[in-house]
Design an enzyme around this catalytic site. Sequence first.
Site, short mmCIF file in Angstrom:
data_model
loop_
_atom_site.label_atom_id
_atom_site.label_comp_id
_atom_site.label_asym_id
_atom_site.label_seq_id
_atom_site.Cartn_x
_atom_site.Cartn_y
_atom_site.Cartn_z
N ASP A 1 14.49 4.52 0.35
CA ASP A 1 13.45 5.50 0.02
C ASP A 1 13.86 6.40 -1.14
O ASP A 1 15.05 6.66 -1.34
CB ASP A 1 13.15 6.35 1.28
CG ASP A 1 11.83 7.08 1.16
OD1 ASP A 1 10.95 6.63 0.40
OD2 ASP A 1 11.66 8.11 1.84
N HIS B 1 10.85 1.93 -8.83
CA HIS B 1 10.94 0.67 -8.08
C HIS B 1 11.75 -0.37 -8.86
O HIS B 1 12.48 -1.16 -8.28
CB HIS B 1 9.53 0.13 -7.79
CG HIS B 1 8.73 1.03 -6.91
ND1 HIS B 1 9.22 1.56 -5.74
CD2 HIS B 1 7.46 1.51 -7.02
CE1 HIS B 1 8.30 2.33 -5.17
NE2 HIS B 1 7.21 2.32 -5.93
N LEU C 1 25.26 -15.83 5.14
CA LEU C 1 25.00 -14.39 5.04
C LEU C 1 23.49 -14.16 5.08
O LEU C 1 22.77 -14.66 4.22
CB LEU C 1 25.56 -13.81 3.74
CG LEU C 1 25.16 -12.35 3.54
CD1 LEU C 1 26.10 -11.40 4.26
CD2 LEU C 1 25.09 -11.97 2.08
C1 IPE Z 1 9.45 3.76 4.16
O1 IPE Z 1 9.28 4.65 3.12
C2 IPE Z 1 9.08 2.36 3.72
C3 IPE Z 1 9.98 1.74 2.78
C4 IPE Z 1 11.12 2.22 2.36
C5 IPE Z 1 9.58 0.44 2.31
P1 IPE Z 1 7.94 5.48 2.92
O2 IPE Z 1 8.13 6.28 1.71
O3 IPE Z 1 6.77 4.58 2.98
O4 IPE Z 1 7.94 6.38 4.24
P2 IPE Z 1 7.21 7.76 4.53
O5 IPE Z 1 5.79 7.62 4.11
O6 IPE Z 1 7.91 8.81 3.74
O7 IPE Z 1 7.39 7.98 6.00
C1 IPE Z 2 10.61 3.60 -1.36
O1 IPE Z 2 10.47 4.58 -2.31
C2 IPE Z 2 10.08 2.26 -1.82
C3 IPE Z 2 8.83 1.86 -1.14
C4 IPE Z 2 8.25 2.47 -0.16
C5 IPE Z 2 8.22 0.64 -1.65
P1 IPE Z 2 9.15 5.46 -2.40
O2 IPE Z 2 8.20 4.79 -3.32
O3 IPE Z 2 8.63 5.75 -1.05
O4 IPE Z 2 9.70 6.77 -3.09
P2 IPE Z 2 9.33 8.26 -2.73
O5 IPE Z 2 9.62 8.45 -1.28
O6 IPE Z 2 7.89 8.44 -3.04
O7 IPE Z 2 10.22 9.07 -3.61
MG MG Z 3 8.99 7.26 0.26
#
Ligand code: IPE
Ligand code: IPE
Ligand code: MG
Length: 246
Positions: A33, A50, A143
């Site tokens: 995240d 990303h 793995l």
């Molecule tokens: C969790 O992150 C999902 C992934 C890392 C793929 P999110 O950014 O979607 O989670 P919330 O919305 O903060 O809970």
């Molecule tokens: C996690 O990073 C990746 C996915 C959920 C695909 P985020 O895109 O949720 O990044 P933040 O949390 O908005 O910074």
């Molecule tokens: Mg996020």
Amino acid sequence: MPKKDTAVSSLTLEDMRRTVSQSGLRHIAFIMDGNGRWARRRALPREAGHSVGTKTFKKTVTLCRDYGITTVTTYAFSTENWKRPEKEISEIMRLLDVYIKEAEDDNEKNKIRYIFLGEKSRLGDELREKCEYLENLTKDNTLVLNIALNYGGRDEIVRTVNKLIAEGKKEITEDDISANLFTRLSPDPDLIVRTGGEYRLSNFLMWQSAYSELYFTDCLWPDYNETELRRAIVEFSKRQRRFGGV
Ligand code: IPE
Ligand code: IPE
Ligand code: MG
């Protein structure tokens, strides 16, 4: 008292391998995240986060393998992430497409077994077929890398229970459920690491995380590095897992 920082950087690869082996760390899972915030802080579009995050992901998997961890799971896209803007979703799927192509090309070198967790039909035929091809191509590697894509822990449990009902089961056991989840080929995660500073699971591995150790760091995923990974592993090795016993 402030936590004493462990001098993880001075540990050798052998030290890390020993720590992993002695602590029984077989399966590590990552909630990757913070990509969006990483990009925003640089006045870049979220998609840039990303893109860098995908590179971080590849590096992290290699480190885990070097340390002797046999199963890695990463949360790439949740069942709730479809709520995001179309542009962001299509960029994530494009990055995934590139990643799959590279994984195919590097198969002989990496020897990773790829397994996608989540219902693939929602990904569209083209991407679904690519995921299935990669799973099949790598099925004899040892793995395991689980990539949670269109994954939700609740969705997984509901699908599993419906499958068991369809098979005519009147009563189900915990083993029935575990044996039919997307993760059926992997042990439960020993350690779940979440980057990005939020203290929640966001529907990740709801069934499998019952006794996982949880580790949270403020580090945003694109910044995640070897020092961060070592900190999580060393911290894990100091935890006392009781599984309800004494
Ligand atoms: C969790 O992150 C999902 C992934 C890392 C793929 P999110 O950014 O979607 O989670 P919330 O919305 O903060 O809970
Ligand atoms: C996690 O990073 C990746 C996915 C959920 C695909 P985020 O895109 O949720 O990044 P933040 O949390 O908005 O910074
Ligand atoms: Mg996020």
